[in-house]
Design an enzyme around this catalytic site. Sequence first.
Site, PDB file in Angstrom:
ATOM      1  N   ASN A 113       0.827  -1.194   0.000  1.00  0.00           N
ATOM      2  CA  ASN A 113       0.000   0.000   0.000  1.00  0.00           C
ATOM      3  C   ASN A 113       0.864   1.248   0.000  1.00  0.00           C
ATOM      4  O   ASN A 113       2.005   1.239   0.476  1.00  0.00           O
ATOM      5  CB  ASN A 113      -0.944   0.029   1.221  1.00  0.00           C
ATOM      6  CG  ASN A 113      -0.301   0.711   2.418  1.00  0.00           C
ATOM      7  OD1 ASN A 113      -0.352   1.930   2.555  1.00  0.00           O
ATOM      8  ND2 ASN A 113       0.347  -0.082   3.273  1.00  0.00           N
ATOM      9  N   CYS A 170       5.166   5.542   9.213  1.00  0.00           N
ATOM     10  CA  CYS A 170       4.633   5.366   7.857  1.00  0.00           C
ATOM     11  C   CYS A 170       5.811   5.423   6.893  1.00  0.00           C
ATOM     12  O   CYS A 170       6.631   6.337   6.968  1.00  0.00           O
ATOM     13  CB  CYS A 170       3.608   6.448   7.523  1.00  0.00           C
ATOM     14  SG  CYS A 170       2.964   6.266   5.844  1.00  0.00           S
TER      15      CYS A 170
HETATM   16  O1  RRO Z   1      -1.534   5.747   4.987  1.00  0.00           O
HETATM   17  C1  RRO Z   1      -0.603   5.020   4.625  1.00  0.00           C
HETATM   18  O2  RRO Z   1      -0.183   4.999   3.458  1.00  0.00           O
HETATM   19  C2  RRO Z   1       0.122   4.164   5.571  1.00  0.00           C
HETATM   20  C3  RRO Z   1       0.385   4.480   6.879  1.00  0.00           C
HETATM   21 BR1  RRO Z   1      -0.288   6.002   7.677  1.00  0.00          BR
HETATM   22  C4  RRO Z   1       1.202   3.637   7.678  1.00  0.00           C
HETATM   23  O3  RRO Z   1       1.515   3.897   8.854  1.00  0.00           O
HETATM   24  N1  RRO Z   1       1.698   2.532   7.095  1.00  0.00           N
HETATM   25  C5  RRO Z   1       1.410   2.187   5.825  1.00  0.00           C
HETATM   26  O4  RRO Z   1       1.870   1.143   5.336  1.00  0.00           O
HETATM   27  N2  RRO Z   1       0.618   3.018   5.061  1.00  0.00           N
END
Ligand code: RRO
Length: 325
Positions: free
Chosen positions: A79, A142
């Site tokens: 992601n 993140c």
């Molecule tokens: O929102 C994101 O893309 C995201 C967050 Br905040 C996070 O802490 N870890 C991640 O894999 N995606």
Amino acid sequence: MATLSESDALDVLLPVQVGRVRLRNLTLLASGILDELGGSLVRAVRAGAGGVVTKSIGTHPRSGHPSPSFFEVESGAMNAMGLPNPGIEAYGEDMEAVVPEANALGAPVVGSVFAGTGDEFVALTQKMEEYGATAVELNLSCPHAKGYGTDIGADPKVMGPIVQACVDAVDIPVWAKLTPNVTDITPCAIAAARAGAEALTLVNTVKAIAIDPDLRRPILGNTIGGLSGAAIKPIGVRAAWDVWNALEKEGIHPVKNCPLVGSGGVESARDALEYILAGASAVQVGTAFLRQGYDVFGRITEGVRAWLDEQPEDDLRAVVGTAHL
Ligand code: RRO
């Protein structure tokens, strides 16, 4: 195993203590899995989650990175959502919808926040306390948002004072979610624990890229993303293992003083037990929820309880970290 009904799932109690936070069982819904909607967090609690962590919330609304921002891979998911969230002011309504019911069912709501500065982190943490969160989880990890997450959380000298400022500003427990995207996670863990973090969540996603050979381009809109799911479980377990050893060396007891919360690839009771035996007091479930749905919490809790029934210890707490013995 048969699907658990909602009332069965609520019966599967295996209470665990994470600092001052009491969880109905060892499973928490990980941050960011059920977008921002309070209603779906309540559903996770009704289905058997021991507690829930909200989506990471920032100061202002954000729409996130361009799509594609999520896709499944063989051994997990990638992601680059890019911190989409409605902003802390608007999030009050969601908290109102989830906190009373979750708490009535014995499950805490942990408010996750992200920010680019210490002052912002403090303000967000105070708001989460005002909204009734049982604890706040600082997203210091993140992997793909410039100026946030890992950009801050990978440096113990930067993140330590941020944790300290948040701890000083509220009465609720402050947890720190750490990044695996460093050579050694232990200096960050020690900095957060010394600053007063009441628990450490280990780990956020692992920085990764996937390329589509037909398009000859990276798949994610943001190019770089975070890998989660089964593929990263051994990385998370190793983090719990290393942090357990490092905290013990510092004289910080990794159950009594600064418990660990395992996160990364927990799909089954046996996965949860790997984290528990490495030193975690509880686990978060993220990507597995997307595949297994709401039953995953009850399934893991039942499996761990069945395993515990076969052990000489009758309390999960007594088992935590025992792979080190
Ligand atoms: O929102 C994101 O893309 C995201 C967050 Br905040 C996070 O802490 N870890 C991640 O894999 N995606």
